[in-house]
Write a protein that holds these residues in place. Structure first.
Motif, mmCIF file in Angstrom:
data_model
loop_
_atom_site.group_PDB
_atom_site.id
_atom_site.type_symbol
_atom_site.label_atom_id
_atom_site.label_comp_id
_atom_site.label_asym_id
_atom_site.label_seq_id
_atom_site.Cartn_x
_atom_site.Cartn_y
_atom_site.Cartn_z
ATOM 1 N N SER A 1 0.817 -1.212 0.000
ATOM 2 C CA SER A 1 0.000 0.000 0.000
ATOM 3 C C SER A 1 0.851 1.263 0.000
ATOM 4 N N GLY A 2 2.126 1.122 -0.329
ATOM 5 C CA GLY A 2 3.032 2.262 -0.281
ATOM 6 C C GLY A 2 2.888 3.170 -1.487
ATOM 7 N N PRO A 3 3.678 4.238 -1.516
ATOM 8 C CA PRO A 3 3.596 5.202 -2.621
ATOM 9 C C PRO A 3 4.063 4.603 -3.939
ATOM 10 N N ARG A 4 3.487 5.085 -5.009
ATOM 11 C CA ARG A 4 3.818 4.626 -6.353
ATOM 12 C C ARG A 4 4.026 5.837 -7.259
ATOM 13 N N VAL A 5 4.876 5.674 -8.252
ATOM 14 C CA VAL A 5 5.091 6.749 -9.217
ATOM 15 C C VAL A 5 5.335 6.138 -10.588
ATOM 16 N N VAL A 6 4.784 6.786 -11.599
ATOM 17 C CA VAL A 6 5.024 6.418 -12.991
ATOM 18 C C VAL A 6 5.985 7.445 -13.571
ATOM 19 N N LEU A 7 7.145 6.988 -14.014
ATOM 20 C CA LEU A 7 8.127 7.867 -14.647
ATOM 21 C C LEU A 7 8.028 7.694 -16.158
ATOM 22 N N HIS A 8 7.710 8.780 -16.826
ATOM 23 C CA HIS A 8 7.485 8.741 -18.273
ATOM 24 C C HIS A 8 8.594 9.511 -18.975
ATOM 25 N N CYS A 9 9.313 8.829 -19.861
ATOM 26 C CA CYS A 9 10.382 9.460 -20.639
ATOM 27 C C CYS A 9 9.999 9.395 -22.118
ATOM 28 N N PRO A 10 9.327 10.418 -22.642
ATOM 29 C CA PRO A 10 8.831 10.378 -24.028
ATOM 30 C C PRO A 10 9.921 10.175 -25.069
ATOM 31 N N ALA A 11 11.167 10.501 -24.743
ATOM 32 C CA ALA A 11 12.253 10.346 -25.717
ATOM 33 C C ALA A 11 12.373 8.912 -26.207
ATOM 34 N N LEU A 12 11.979 7.947 -25.373
ATOM 35 C CA LEU A 12 12.129 6.541 -25.734
ATOM 36 C C LEU A 12 10.987 6.015 -26.596
ATOM 37 N N ARG A 13 10.065 6.874 -26.977
ATOM 38 C CA ARG A 13 9.004 6.414 -27.876
ATOM 39 C C ARG A 13 9.536 6.217 -29.292
ATOM 40 N N ARG A 14 10.652 6.859 -29.594
ATOM 41 C CA ARG A 14 11.316 6.636 -30.885
ATOM 42 C C ARG A 14 12.799 6.403 -30.611
ATOM 43 N N PRO A 15 13.129 5.275 -29.973
ATOM 44 C CA PRO A 15 14.506 5.050 -29.520
ATOM 45 C C PRO A 15 15.521 4.983 -30.646
ATOM 46 N N ALA A 16 15.086 4.588 -31.842
ATOM 47 C CA ALA A 16 16.033 4.510 -32.954
ATOM 48 C C ALA A 16 16.483 5.895 -33.397
ATOM 49 N N LEU B 1 17.110 8.551 -31.263
ATOM 50 C CA LEU B 1 17.564 9.317 -30.104
ATOM 51 C C LEU B 1 18.605 10.346 -30.522
ATOM 52 N N ARG B 2 18.443 11.560 -30.017
ATOM 53 C CA ARG B 2 19.359 12.652 -30.306
ATOM 54 C C ARG B 2 20.039 13.098 -29.005
ATOM 55 N N PRO B 3 21.092 13.898 -29.102
ATOM 56 C CA PRO B 3 21.763 14.357 -27.877
ATOM 57 C C PRO B 3 20.823 15.004 -26.869
ATOM 58 N N ARG B 4 19.794 15.712 -27.344
ATOM 59 C CA ARG B 4 18.871 16.374 -26.416
ATOM 60 C C ARG B 4 18.088 15.375 -25.566
ATOM 61 N N HIS B 5 18.045 14.108 -26.008
ATOM 62 C CA HIS B 5 17.300 13.098 -25.263
ATOM 63 C C HIS B 5 18.126 12.464 -24.144
ATOM 64 N N LEU B 6 19.433 12.636 -24.172
ATOM 65 C CA LEU B 6 20.280 11.959 -23.190
ATOM 66 C C LEU B 6 20.019 12.456 -21.770
ATOM 67 N N ARG B 7 19.867 13.757 -21.631
ATOM 68 C CA ARG B 7 19.691 14.307 -20.282
ATOM 69 C C ARG B 7 18.396 13.827 -19.630
ATOM 70 N N PRO B 8 17.227 13.920 -20.290
ATOM 71 C CA PRO B 8 16.016 13.385 -19.645
ATOM 72 C C PRO B 8 16.087 11.889 -19.395
ATOM 73 N N GLY C 1 23.554 11.512 -33.847
ATOM 74 C CA GLY C 1 22.703 10.712 -32.985
ATOM 75 C C GLY C 1 23.227 10.671 -31.564
ATOM 76 N N ALA C 2 22.391 10.172 -30.656
ATOM 77 C CA ALA C 2 22.785 10.102 -29.250
ATOM 78 C C ALA C 2 23.985 9.189 -29.053
ATOM 79 N N ASP C 3 24.044 8.076 -29.810
ATOM 80 C CA ASP C 3 25.169 7.157 -29.656
ATOM 81 C C ASP C 3 26.475 7.796 -30.124
ATOM 82 N N GLN C 4 26.412 8.559 -31.231
ATOM 83 C CA GLN C 4 27.612 9.250 -31.708
ATOM 84 C C GLN C 4 28.062 10.314 -30.717
ATOM 85 N N TYR C 5 27.098 11.039 -30.169
ATOM 86 C CA TYR C 5 27.425 12.079 -29.192
ATOM 87 C C TYR C 5 28.068 11.466 -27.951
ATOM 88 N N PHE C 6 27.528 10.335 -27.511
ATOM 89 C CA PHE C 6 28.075 9.666 -26.332
ATOM 90 C C PHE C 6 29.522 9.242 -26.577
#
Length: 367
Positions: free
Chosen positions: A112-127, A129-136, A340-345
């Motif tokens: 019965s404890g607290p619950r939270v849904v964490l939504h990261c919209p950047a992952l709706r199109r993971p293929a 991913l751009r550098p701006r998506h890395l931070r969220p 892309g995010a992978d190249q930026y990383f």
């Protein structure tokens, strides 16, 4: 029993203990040039005062080399130098232990404890991913770890649709769910379409003469501005007006609904101030399913649209518990082509390696 969280302070105490001088014979090296060769130093003057002739006995040297204990980092070796006794750690292992996650398992939240849904919209199109998506993405993962460590149940949304998208997540050491809702998700989408047909805010899309053709997947349009005014909602972008509702948007809402349904919902609470440090206490204090959207500033507008659409189609307590955690931009200066995010990383990783070589020398190789 766990080995304890590793740390430099614990290692320094163990070194001084091995030298028989717990009051502080060794010091942590901080000079950039000296860090190429040592991590700790027992200065020559201190050795002269502690040992006859300033020479460290062989058995004590052996004890320093085989140092161990809770939270103590492994020693690679030690040697006498004109400056004193130089001690070097096993740096690859030390970096992994210092930068890695604690090995202590997170406590399981009570039923019965607290619950939270964490939504990261950047992952709706993971293929895509751009550098701006890395931070969220990193922030959502970090927030999930913090909440779980304090006994809060966390569900991560969306589920990853493609296995190939996991490469960037693997590099970032992020574990994200990949299962989908199946038939239940399709039923939820169907229910949202029915709610859309009953909503006074929705209207059919009429093609004006000479206007550009609408996308084929548009279902209808929804008047967001009038809804915001009627409900007296504050904090939303004043430019929000008409939203073209698509199947993809309804799927996003359906997945959020499915995540909420899998959490315990009771006793809605008031929203706290809109600050990051409030989020953990907010989620801990709520038995409802709190929803936190973690987005980049470039996508804040689109997420506000979905927020309002969800409120319109599902006017329940949980949709009023939505929070937006907005991250600042990640900019790439003068890229020759879209990156892309992978190249930026990989680029940032290479830059950090070069900086380490400049500070520590070639010993940084492979670390």
């Amino acid at each position: 029993a766990g080995e304890g969280r590793p740390g430099l302070a614990a290692t320094l105490r163990a070194l001084n203990g091995a030298l028989g001088r717990p009051e502080g014979l060794c010091v942590k090296e901080s000079g950039a040039r000296n860090l190429r060769h040592r991590d700790f130093l027992a200065p020559r003057a201190a050795l002269n005062a502690a040992f006859p002739g300033g020479q460290v006995p062989a058995d004590i040297m052996s004890g320093v080399t085989s140092l161990g204990g809770p939270g103590v980092l492994e020693v690679r070796g030690c040697q006498e130098t004109p400056a004193g006794l130089a001690v070097q750690l096993r740096r690859p292992e030390a970096f992994r232990r210092l930068l890695g996650s604690p090995s202590v398992p997170s406590p399981s939240p009570p039923p019965s404890g607290p619950r939270v849904v964490l939504h990261c919209p950047a992952l709706r199109r993971p293929a895509a991913l751009r550098p701006r998506h890395l931070r969220p993405l990193l922030l959502a993962d970090h927030l999930a770890q913090l909440l779980r460590a304090q006994g809060v149940g966390v569900r991560l949304v969306p589920a990853l649709p493609e296995e190939g998208s996991r490469e960037v997540l693997r590099q970032l050491r992020i574990d994200w769910p990949s299962s989908s809702g199946g038939l239940a998700l399709l039923d939820a989408i169907s229910a949202l379409k029915q709610a859309l047909g009953r909503s006074p805010c929705a209207a059919a899309c009429e093609q004006a003469p000479g206007a550009a053709a609408l996308p084929e997947d548009v279902i209808c349009k929804v008047h967001l501005k009038s809804f915001v005014e009627e409900q007296g909602l504050v904090g939303y972008d004043p430019n929000l007006d008409v939203l073209l509702v698509t199947e993809e948007k309804l799927r996003s809402l359906a997945e959020l609904q499915q995540a909420v349904l899998q959490c315990t919902v009771s006793n809605p609470v008031a929203l706290p101030a809109f600050r990051f440090r409030d989020l953990i206490s907010f989620c801990q204090g709520s038995c409802c399913s709190s929803i936190v959207h973690v987005v980049s500033c470039e996508e804040e507008f689109q997420q506000q649209q979905l927020d309002l659409l969800w409120r319109i189609l599902d006017p329940g307590a949980h949709t009023a518990l939505q929070k937006h955690l907005v991250c600042g931009p990640v900019k790439v200066t003068n890229p020759s082509s879209p990156i892309g995010a992978d190249q930026y990383f990989q680029l940032r990783k290479h830059q950090m390696y070069e900086a380490s070589v400049m500070k520590y020398g070639e010993l940084a190789e492979g670390e």
